[in-house]
Scaffold this motif. Sequence first.
Motif, PDB file in Angstrom:
ATOM      1  N   ILE A  65      49.075  56.190  -4.218  1.00 55.04           N
ATOM      2  CA  ILE A  65      49.141  54.747  -4.005  1.00 55.04           C
ATOM      3  C   ILE A  65      47.870  54.068  -4.508  1.00 55.04           C
ATOM      4  O   ILE A  65      47.921  53.005  -5.118  1.00 55.04           O
ATOM      5  N   ILE A  66      46.704  54.690  -4.256  1.00 54.40           N
ATOM      6  CA  ILE A  66      45.418  54.142  -4.704  1.00 54.40           C
ATOM      7  C   ILE A  66      44.653  55.243  -5.407  1.00 54.40           C
ATOM      8  O   ILE A  66      44.574  56.362  -4.921  1.00 54.40           O
ATOM      9  N   ARG A  67      44.099  54.902  -6.556  1.00 46.35           N
ATOM     10  CA  ARG A  67      43.226  55.831  -7.278  1.00 46.35           C
ATOM     11  C   ARG A  67      41.981  55.056  -7.717  1.00 46.35           C
ATOM     12  O   ARG A  67      42.085  54.042  -8.386  1.00 46.35           O
ATOM     13  N   ASP A  68      40.826  55.545  -7.283  1.00 47.09           N
ATOM     14  CA  ASP A  68      39.533  54.949  -7.623  1.00 47.09           C
ATOM     15  C   ASP A  68      39.481  53.450  -7.299  1.00 47.09           C
ATOM     16  O   ASP A  68      39.026  52.640  -8.100  1.00 47.09           O
ATOM     17  N   GLY A  69      39.995  53.084  -6.131  1.00 44.56           N
ATOM     18  CA  GLY A  69      39.921  51.701  -5.671  1.00 44.56           C
ATOM     19  C   GLY A  69      40.946  50.762  -6.272  1.00 44.56           C
ATOM     20  O   GLY A  69      40.922  49.560  -6.018  1.00 44.56           O
ATOM     21  N   VAL A  70      41.873  51.293  -7.076  1.00 46.56           N
ATOM     22  CA  VAL A  70      42.892  50.458  -7.725  1.00 46.56           C
ATOM     23  C   VAL A  70      44.264  50.830  -7.176  1.00 46.56           C
ATOM     24  O   VAL A  70      44.647  51.997  -7.162  1.00 46.56           O
ATOM     25  N   ALA A  80      47.473  47.991   4.162  1.00 46.24           N
ATOM     26  CA  ALA A  80      46.278  47.597   4.922  1.00 46.24           C
ATOM     27  C   ALA A  80      46.244  48.308   6.270  1.00 46.24           C
ATOM     28  O   ALA A  80      45.183  48.753   6.720  1.00 46.24           O
ATOM     29  N   SER A  81      47.404  48.442   6.912  1.00 48.27           N
ATOM     30  CA  SER A  81      47.485  49.133   8.198  1.00 48.27           C
ATOM     31  C   SER A  81      47.090  50.599   8.050  1.00 48.27           C
ATOM     32  O   SER A  81      46.342  51.144   8.879  1.00 48.27           O
ATOM     33  N   VAL A  82      47.584  51.252   7.000  1.00 46.69           N
ATOM     34  CA  VAL A  82      47.246  52.666   6.748  1.00 46.69           C
ATOM     35  C   VAL A  82      45.745  52.808   6.520  1.00 46.69           C
ATOM     36  O   VAL A  82      45.101  53.710   7.079  1.00 46.69           O
ATOM     37  N   LEU A  83      45.172  51.917   5.721  1.00 47.13           N
ATOM     38  CA  LEU A  83      43.735  51.999   5.425  1.00 47.13           C
ATOM     39  C   LEU A  83      42.912  51.756   6.687  1.00 47.13           C
ATOM     40  O   LEU A  83      41.930  52.456   6.933  1.00 47.13           O
ATOM     41  N   ASN A  84      43.318  50.761   7.492  1.00 43.25           N
ATOM     42  CA  ASN A  84      42.582  50.472   8.733  1.00 43.25           C
ATOM     43  C   ASN A  84      42.623  51.660   9.691  1.00 43.25           C
ATOM     44  O   ASN A  84      41.621  51.972  10.336  1.00 43.25           O
ATOM     45  N   ASN A 102      38.299  49.106   5.388  1.00 43.85           N
ATOM     46  CA  ASN A 102      38.647  47.685   5.473  1.00 43.85           C
ATOM     47  C   ASN A 102      39.095  47.111   4.147  1.00 43.85           C
ATOM     48  O   ASN A 102      39.700  46.046   4.108  1.00 43.85           O
ATOM     49  N   ASP A 103      38.740  47.786   3.073  1.00 42.28           N
ATOM     50  CA  ASP A 103      39.021  47.241   1.739  1.00 42.28           C
ATOM     51  C   ASP A 103      39.467  48.354   0.798  1.00 42.28           C
ATOM     52  O   ASP A 103      38.994  49.488   0.907  1.00 42.28           O
ATOM     53  N   VAL A 104      40.345  47.994  -0.108  1.00 39.53           N
ATOM     54  CA  VAL A 104      40.856  48.963  -1.097  1.00 39.53           C
ATOM     55  C   VAL A 104      39.733  49.514  -1.959  1.00 39.53           C
ATOM     56  O   VAL A 104      39.766  50.686  -2.359  1.00 39.53           O
ATOM     57  N   SER A 105      38.718  48.692  -2.228  1.00 42.14           N
ATOM     58  CA  SER A 105      37.621  49.130  -3.096  1.00 42.14           C
ATOM     59  C   SER A 105      36.823  50.280  -2.487  1.00 42.14           C
ATOM     60  O   SER A 105      36.116  50.985  -3.202  1.00 42.14           O
ATOM     61  N   GLN A 106      36.947  50.505  -1.175  1.00 40.34           N
ATOM     62  CA  GLN A 106      36.240  51.604  -0.510  1.00 40.34           C
ATOM     63  C   GLN A 106      36.983  52.937  -0.651  1.00 40.34           C
ATOM     64  O   GLN A 106      36.447  53.976  -0.304  1.00 40.34           O
ATOM     65  N   VAL A 107      38.215  52.890  -1.170  1.00 36.09           N
ATOM     66  CA  VAL A 107      39.085  54.066  -1.190  1.00 36.09           C
ATOM     67  C   VAL A 107      39.087  54.702  -2.575  1.00 36.09           C
ATOM     68  O   VAL A 107      39.327  54.036  -3.578  1.00 36.09           O
ATOM     69  N   LYS A 115      41.067  59.181   1.085  1.00 34.95           N
ATOM     70  CA  LYS A 115      39.713  59.675   0.845  1.00 34.95           C
ATOM     71  C   LYS A 115      38.850  58.506   0.384  1.00 34.95           C
ATOM     72  O   LYS A 115      39.214  57.791  -0.551  1.00 34.95           O
ATOM     73  N   GLY A 116      37.739  58.317   1.080  1.00 29.89           N
ATOM     74  CA  GLY A 116      36.824  57.241   0.716  1.00 29.89           C
ATOM     75  C   GLY A 116      36.002  57.605  -0.506  1.00 29.89           C
ATOM     76  O   GLY A 116      35.872  58.774  -0.862  1.00 29.89           O
TER      77      GLY A 116
END
Length: 197
Positions: free
Chosen positions: A111-116, A133-137, A142-147, A161-162
């Motif tokens: 779903i997310i790779r390198d913050g994208v 957003a719920s999954v990340l929280n 708090n933000d996609v850019s941290q993932v 993974k952060g």
Amino acid sequence: MGIVLHVWRDMFQLPIPLLEKVLRPVIVYLCLIVFLRLFGKRELAQLNPFDLVVLLSLSNTVQNAIIGDDNSVTGGIIGAFALLAINWLLMWVLYRTPKLTKTLEGSSSTIIRDGVVDEMEMKRQTLSPEDLASVLNKNGFNDVSQVDLCVLEPNGTFYVKGKSPSFEQIERGEIMAVLEELSNEVRSLRRELESRR
């Protein structure tokens, strides 16, 4: 004595044939496996109350198909045994044949790779931005850019993974910490010199 025999017969006598009692849960089990595979990993993830309602209703919906017109203890025990046996057998077969496991379970979805965020994959998995957003929280972000990586596994769980700080960021942080320490020492020395005057 007659009442005891009547109760005993009602509790343990099977009103339907034994073979039917075994086949019903096996057929429903296999159909549910296929349906959950067709409708995706989202149902297993239970991202919102609607997904939970579907799963709870599903168990109630197939109940009569599994037990038929049988409310006997014997029928319940046989049905439970058939469900556990088919589950054990399927897990044993999947353990022995990894290719079949991949076919039945499907593959992971990134779903997310390198913050994208991969918008197309989100659409394929019917994930809304609120669900993501719920999954990340839940995973402390708090933000996609941290993932760095967010993967929806075939079993409906999310692996998140952060981002790890780069060597330059770590080095910069250490340098800043040393500079802060030196600044504090210089301030304390100034105060000490001013107090001596």
